[in-house]
Design an enzyme around this catalytic site. Sequence first.
Site, mmCIF file in Angstrom:
data_model
loop_
_atom_site.group_PDB
_atom_site.id
_atom_site.type_symbol
_atom_site.label_atom_id
_atom_site.label_comp_id
_atom_site.label_asym_id
_atom_site.label_seq_id
_atom_site.Cartn_x
_atom_site.Cartn_y
_atom_site.Cartn_z
ATOM 1 N N PRO A 293 0.808 -1.213 0.000
ATOM 2 C CA PRO A 293 0.000 0.000 0.000
ATOM 3 C C PRO A 293 0.841 1.262 0.000
ATOM 4 C CG PRO A 293 -0.113 -1.138 2.128
ATOM 5 C CD PRO A 293 0.996 -1.726 1.369
ATOM 6 N N GLU A 294 0.424 2.201 -0.804
ATOM 7 C CA GLU A 294 1.029 3.522 -0.811
ATOM 8 C C GLU A 294 -0.022 4.488 -0.260
ATOM 9 O OE1 GLU A 294 2.950 4.360 -4.597
ATOM 10 O OE2 GLU A 294 2.852 2.251 -5.128
ATOM 11 N N HIS B 164 -2.507 -16.410 7.955
ATOM 12 C CA HIS B 164 -1.557 -15.293 7.982
ATOM 13 C C HIS B 164 -1.998 -14.152 8.883
ATOM 14 C CE1 HIS B 164 -0.375 -17.293 4.118
ATOM 15 N NE2 HIS B 164 0.757 -17.226 4.764
ATOM 16 N N ARG C 256 3.733 -11.671 4.245
ATOM 17 C CA ARG C 256 5.196 -11.658 4.282
ATOM 18 C C ARG C 256 5.764 -11.198 5.626
ATOM 19 N NH1 ARG C 256 7.106 -9.067 -1.359
ATOM 20 N NH2 ARG C 256 9.127 -9.754 -0.629
#
Length: 277
Positions: free
Chosen positions: A2-3, A92, A112
């Site tokens: 995300p930006e 996750h 991740r």
Amino acid sequence: MPELPEVETIVRGLRPQLIGKKIRFIRVRSDHVLTGSPRGFRRVLEGAIIREIGRKGKFILITCDQEIRLITHLRMTGQFLLAPRERVVDPHTHVLFDLEPGTDQLRYRDVRKFGRLAAVARGTPAISLLQDLGPDALEISAATLFRNLQQKKRAIKPLLLDQTFLSGLGNIYVDESLYRAGIHPLTRADTLNRDQARLLHRHMRQILRQAIRAKGTTVSDYRGPEGIVGGFQRFLRVYDRSGDPCRICGQTIQKTRVGGRGTHTCPGCQPWPQKSG
DNA sequence: ACTATCCCCTGACGGC
DNA sequence: TGCCGTCAGGGGATAG
């Protein structure tokens, strides 16, 4: 992942769901994503009532009573999800916050595990990461951007990605902004003239605002708080379009590597300045 | 001051 | 089908 536009979308989505809720209980399934110990994390946040949710660059700031704060950076694959407590917990998912009133849970999921969650206790100074943040990409003025660019000899792309110089932009929106401003990513920052800086500023803002309106860009796995997929990808003109024709000049979009990042350019629209003058 | 190169993790994809 | 290399919306550490 995300930006700025994705983080802003997440913040806006969480706000109405979380404001006024009390964090009743926290379950940490993996302490990998916490900056401190799970014990301290829970001690600070359990019982806190959420009052405000905001964004600084790509950080999400959840402020509770007595200035207790939860500061999160999603990095590449971090996600906040709201789910009923009884819903199956995805493998996750690393942190679960039981909210009250209601039966919902705020869940932090991160494939991740690059993202980080930090609990900031009352009276504790802001963490250094936030202090070093440069001006927000949606708040900086064209004049300030120009002035700051003039002080830097670095290539424009890595500079724009440097969150201490400017906060909020990531790889997608840097490539898109530079393309629309007709600036090659390797151009030295201090060689840009006032008009180029203005153009860059205008396009950057326009792209960010449009992307927020579209609820972000989903290339592969970005999702909003309700699992919502962004819509900006259909407006992308260079990112993820290598091999396709430029919509303006028809030349083939190139993919190269700049500062270690995949970089998308149109050779026709973004001439390489240091070669031809 | 700036660049290059790992590293943190996991999963997806292409080539063989 | 499987194995291997490469890549990914980020950013920190470290060496040159």
